[in-house]
Design an enzyme around this catalytic site. Structure first.
Site, PDB file in Angstrom:
ATOM      1  N   HIS A   1       4.092 -10.204  24.058  1.00 36.93           N
ATOM      2  CA  HIS A   1       5.460 -10.563  22.921  1.00 36.93           C
ATOM      3  C   HIS A   1       6.443  -9.977  23.257  1.00 36.93           C
ATOM      4  O   HIS A   1       6.635  -8.532  23.346  1.00 36.93           O
ATOM      5  CB  HIS A   1       4.959 -10.830  21.456  1.00 36.93           C
ATOM      6  CG  HIS A   1       6.046 -10.849  20.714  1.00 36.93           C
ATOM      7  ND1 HIS A   1       6.856 -12.084  20.774  1.00 36.93           N
ATOM      8  CD2 HIS A   1       6.478  -9.909  19.708  1.00 36.93           C
ATOM      9  CE1 HIS A   1       8.060 -11.937  19.982  1.00 36.93           C
ATOM     10  NE2 HIS A   1       7.534 -10.615  19.084  1.00 36.93           N
TER      11      HIS A   1
ATOM     12  N   ASN B   1      14.375 -11.797  21.792  1.00 41.00           N
ATOM     13  CA  ASN B   1      13.043 -12.285  21.210  1.00 41.00           C
ATOM     14  C   ASN B   1      12.932 -13.596  20.810  1.00 41.00           C
ATOM     15  O   ASN B   1      13.707 -13.904  19.577  1.00 41.00           O
ATOM     16  CB  ASN B   1      12.865 -11.077  20.148  1.00 41.00           C
ATOM     17  CG  ASN B   1      11.524 -11.311  19.241  1.00 41.00           C
ATOM     18  OD1 ASN B   1      10.844 -12.082  19.437  1.00 41.00           O
ATOM     19  ND2 ASN B   1      11.098  -9.951  18.579  1.00 41.00           N
TER      20      ASN B   1
ATOM     21  N   CYS C   1       5.690 -13.700  15.275  1.00 37.52           N
ATOM     22  CA  CYS C   1       5.558 -13.198  16.671  1.00 37.52           C
ATOM     23  C   CYS C   1       3.763 -13.619  17.202  1.00 37.52           C
ATOM     24  O   CYS C   1       3.976 -13.777  18.449  1.00 37.52           O
ATOM     25  CB  CYS C   1       5.963 -11.830  16.754  1.00 37.52           C
ATOM     26  SG  CYS C   1       7.525 -11.472  16.010  1.00 37.52           S
TER      27      CYS C   1
HETATM   28  O1  UT7 Z   1       9.162  -9.496  17.218  1.00 35.04           O
HETATM   29  C1  UT7 Z   1       8.949  -9.060  15.826  1.00 35.04           C
HETATM   30  C2  UT7 Z   1       8.652  -7.776  15.834  1.00 35.04           C
HETATM   31  N1  UT7 Z   1       9.745  -6.772  15.663  1.00 35.04           N
HETATM   32  C3  UT7 Z   1      10.016  -5.619  16.436  1.00 35.04           C
HETATM   33  O2  UT7 Z   1       8.809  -5.303  16.958  1.00 35.04           O
HETATM   34  C4  UT7 Z   1      11.053  -4.993  16.501  1.00 35.04           C
HETATM   35  C5  UT7 Z   1      10.848  -3.280  16.150  1.00 35.04           C
HETATM   36  N2  UT7 Z   1      11.983  -2.454  16.103  1.00 35.04           N
HETATM   37  C6  UT7 Z   1      12.962  -2.323  17.028  1.00 35.04           C
HETATM   38  O3  UT7 Z   1      12.913  -2.824  18.046  1.00 35.04           O
HETATM   39  C7  UT7 Z   1      13.905  -1.325  16.872  1.00 35.04           C
HETATM   40  O4  UT7 Z   1      13.668  -0.480  15.766  1.00 35.04           O
HETATM   41  C8  UT7 Z   1      15.331  -1.882  16.740  1.00 35.04           C
HETATM   42  C9  UT7 Z   1      15.704  -2.529  18.142  1.00 35.04           C
HETATM   43  C10 UT7 Z   1      15.153  -3.094  15.711  1.00 35.04           C
HETATM   44  C11 UT7 Z   1      16.280  -0.744  16.094  1.00 35.04           C
HETATM   45  O5  UT7 Z   1      16.294   0.327  16.930  1.00 35.04           O
HETATM   46  P1  UT7 Z   1      16.140   1.802  16.402  1.00 35.04           P
HETATM   47  O6  UT7 Z   1      16.202   2.287  17.641  1.00 35.04           O
HETATM   48  O7  UT7 Z   1      15.035   1.683  15.585  1.00 35.04           O
HETATM   49  O8  UT7 Z   1      17.303   1.954  15.560  1.00 35.04           O
HETATM   50  P2  UT7 Z   1      17.557   2.163  14.030  1.00 35.04           P
HETATM   51  O9  UT7 Z   1      17.255   1.083  13.237  1.00 35.04           O
HETATM   52  O10 UT7 Z   1      17.056   3.508  13.668  1.00 35.04           O
HETATM   53  O11 UT7 Z   1      19.043   2.342  13.988  1.00 35.04           O
HETATM   54  C12 UT7 Z   1      19.657   3.441  14.637  1.00 35.04           C
HETATM   55  C13 UT7 Z   1      21.138   3.415  14.155  1.00 35.04           C
HETATM   56  C14 UT7 Z   1      21.679   3.404  12.692  1.00 35.04           C
HETATM   57  O12 UT7 Z   1      22.781   3.751  12.535  1.00 35.04           O
HETATM   58  P3  UT7 Z   1      22.864   5.149  11.824  1.00 35.04           P
HETATM   59  O13 UT7 Z   1      22.253   5.242  10.502  1.00 35.04           O
HETATM   60  O14 UT7 Z   1      21.998   5.943  12.779  1.00 35.04           O
HETATM   61  O15 UT7 Z   1      24.238   5.514  11.782  1.00 35.04           O
HETATM   62  C15 UT7 Z   1      21.812   1.781  12.792  1.00 35.04           C
HETATM   63  O16 UT7 Z   1      22.659   1.328  11.781  1.00 35.04           O
HETATM   64  O17 UT7 Z   1      21.824   2.384  14.912  1.00 35.04           O
HETATM   65  C16 UT7 Z   1      22.423   1.584  13.996  1.00 35.04           C
HETATM   66  N3  UT7 Z   1      22.319  -0.143  14.567  1.00 35.04           N
HETATM   67  C17 UT7 Z   1      23.094  -0.687  15.341  1.00 35.04           C
HETATM   68  N4  UT7 Z   1      24.295   0.099  16.162  1.00 35.04           N
HETATM   69  C18 UT7 Z   1      24.806  -1.037  16.774  1.00 35.04           C
HETATM   70  C19 UT7 Z   1      21.379  -0.861  14.255  1.00 35.04           C
HETATM   71  N5  UT7 Z   1      21.701  -2.120  14.585  1.00 35.04           N
HETATM   72  C20 UT7 Z   1      22.514  -1.872  15.493  1.00 35.04           C
HETATM   73  C21 UT7 Z   1      23.287  -2.750  16.389  1.00 35.04           C
HETATM   74  N6  UT7 Z   1      24.655  -2.211  17.025  1.00 35.04           N
HETATM   75  N7  UT7 Z   1      22.959  -3.914  16.710  1.00 35.04           N
END
Ligand code: UT7
Length: 349
Positions: A276, A306, A114
Site C-alpha cells: 500500500h 496515497n 488502506c
Molecule cells: O495510508 C494510511 C496510513 N498512513 C500512514 O501510514 C502515514 C504514516 N505517517 C507518515 O507518513 C508521516 O508521519 C507523515 C508524512 C504524515 C509526517 O511526517 P513526519 O516525519 O512524521 O512529520 P511530523 O508529523 O513528525 O511533523 C514534523 C514537523 C512538524 O513541525 P514541528 O512541530 O517539528 O515544528 C509538523 O508541524 O513537520 C510539520 N509538518 C509539515 N511541514 C510542512 C507537518 N506536515 C507538514 C507539511 N509541510 N505538509
C-alpha cells in the site's frame, strides 16, 4: 476446490495532476518537506463535480473486465472498497452496478480504508473457492480531494492523499499452484481514533482526542454536522502521523512474513511486492527489513500520492502493464492503515 486467479486488472487516475508546489498556494508547506518525508512529487485530483468515486471505479472496472475477456453482464458479484463513497449511504457497490448496467447481482461495500482492497480481495477469494461465484469484480476507489483540510492546520494529512481507482476481476482456476495462495487479515482497534474522520458519525465524544473533543454535551446526538465540528476540524481526516508510521513499519513486514511462512516461502521468492502506497519511507523500510531488491518492490506514490483503498490495485495494474508481473510470478500485496487494520495476499500469477 478451485483457487481464485486475477484474470484482469485496470486502473484510472484523473487527468488533473497537482504538484507539491501547487499546494503551497493553500498552506504552509514545501516541495522539499513533502518529498523528503513522503516521497510524493504529485497527486491527481478528480474533477470537482463530474468525477466521483464511482465514476472512477467504472473506468478502472471497464479495463479490468475487458482484460478478463468478459462483459459487465458476466460479473456475478461486486466487492467495493472505499472510505470516500459518493453518499454516506448507500454504498458505491450499487452505484457501480447501476452505472455498468450489470445484472441484479450482489454488491458488497468494504470499509477498511488502506487495507480495504486486500480485505475485499480476501472476501471475493472465499466466494470463488466455495464455487458460489465465477466472475467477481473487486474495486478500490477514492476521491479524497473533496474532503481534505487544505489549510495549514490539515497539512500533515492533505499533502499525502490523492484520487484514483483500481479494479481486478477474480475467476476460478484449477491450474495447479496458480492464483491466490492465501490472504491474512488483522485488526487492532485500540488506537482507532488516531487515524480517523469522526463525522458524520454516532460516536461518543469521550473517545475523541482531547483537542478535538471539547463539545457542548447538548449538541451531541442532535445534529450530524455543526459549525463547531467544522471549527474543530472534526469533519476532516485526523492523523497522528508518527504513531501510524511506527505501527506500520512493524505490521507490514509481520503480515508479509505471515503470508510467506504459511506457504513455505521466503522473501527471496517474491517477484514483486506491492505495498500500500502510504509513504515511500515506509515502503523503503519494509524493503530493507525483508532484504528485498529494488526490482522486487513496486512503488508509484511519487506520482499519485496515497490513494488509500485504490493504491494496491493501481500499483498492481501499473506493474503488470510495465511487464513486471508474468505468469508464474509470485506477487505479494500488503497494506496497513486506519483502524488499525492490516492485511496481505500472496498470489501466484
Ligand atoms: O495510508 C494510511 C496510513 N498512513 C500512514 O501510514 C502515514 C504514516 N505517517 C507518515 O507518513 C508521516 O508521519 C507523515 C508524512 C504524515 C509526517 O511526517 P513526519 O516525519 O512524521 O512529520 P511530523 O508529523 O513528525 O511533523 C514534523 C514537523 C512538524 O513541525 P514541528 O512541530 O517539528 O515544528 C509538523 O508541524 O513537520 C510539520 N509538518 C509539515 N511541514 C510542512 C507537518 N506536515 C507538514 C507539511 N509541510 N505538509
Amino acid at each position: 476446490m478451485p483457487q481464485s486467479k486475477i484474470a484482469g486488472t485496470g486502473f484510472y487516475v484523473p487527468q488533473n495532476a497537482v504538484s507539491n508546489n501547487d499546494l503551497t498556494k493553500y498552506m504552509d508547506t514545501s516541495d522539499e518537506w513533502i518529498q523528503e518525508r513522503t516521497g510524493i512529487k504529485e497527486r491527481r485530483y478528480a474533477h470537482r463535480t463530474n468525477e466521483t468515486t464511482t465514476t472512477m471505479a467504472v473506468e478502472a472496472s471497464k479495463i479490468a473486465i475487458e482484460r478478463a475477456g468478459i462483459t459487465p453482464q458476466d460479473i456475478d458479484f461486486i466487492v467495493f472498497a472505499t472510505l470516500s463513497p459518493d453518499y454516506y449511504f448507500p454504498g458505491c457497490g450499487v452505484l457501480l452496478q447501476r452505472a455498468m448496467q450489470m445484472k441484479e447481482i450482489g454488491a458488497l461495500d468494504i470499509r477498511n480504508q488502506c487495507s480495504g482492497f486486500v480485505y475485499a480481495l480476501s472476501v471475493a477469494d472465499q466466494f470463488i473457492k466455495t464455487g458460489m461465484y465465477k466472475n467477481i469484480l473487486v474495486v478500490g476507489s477514492e476521491k479524497h480531494s473533496f474532503g481534505l483540510d487544505f489549510s495549514t492546520r490539515g497539512r500533515n494529512v492533505s499533502v499525502i492523499f490523492g484520487d484514483g481507482a483500481g479494479a481486478v476481476v477474480l475467476q476460478p482456476t484449477t491450474k495447479e499452484g496458480q492464483g491466490i495462495l492465501s490472504t491474512h487479515l488483522h485488526s487492532d482497534g485500540e488506537s482507532a481514533e488516531i487515524l480517523a474522520m469522526y463525522n458524520p458519525g454516532t460516536h461518543a465524544n469521550h473517545w475523541l482526542p482531547q483537542k478535538l473533543a471539547d463539545f457542548d454535551e447538548a449538541e451531541i446526538g442532535e445534529m450530524f454536522f455543526s459549525h463547531d465540528m467544522i471549527d474543530k476540524a472534526q469533519v476532516f481526516p485526523n492523523m497522528d502521523g508518527p504513531a501510524v508510521f511506527k505501527k506500520a513499519v512493524v505490521k507490514f513486514p509481520e503480515v508479509i512474513m505471515e503470508a510467506l511462512t504459511a506457504n513455505n516461502l521466503t522473501p527471496a521468492d517474491i517477484t514483486v511486492l506491492i505495498p500500500h502506497q502510504a509513504n515511500l519511507r515506509i515502503a523503503e523500510f519494509v524493503q530493507k527489513k525483508l532484504g528485498l531488491s529494488n526490482e522486487q518492490v513496486y512503488n508509484n506514490i511519487q506520482k499519485y500520492g496515497n490513494t488509500t483503498a485504490a493504491s494496491v490495485p493501481i500499483a498492481l495494474c501499473e506493474a503488470w502493464e510495465a511487464g513486471k508481473i508474468k505468469e508464474g510470478d509470485l506477487v505479494c500485496l500488503a497494506a496497513f492503515g486506519s483502524g488499525f487494520t492490516w492485511a496481505s495476499a500472496l498470489v501466484r500469477w
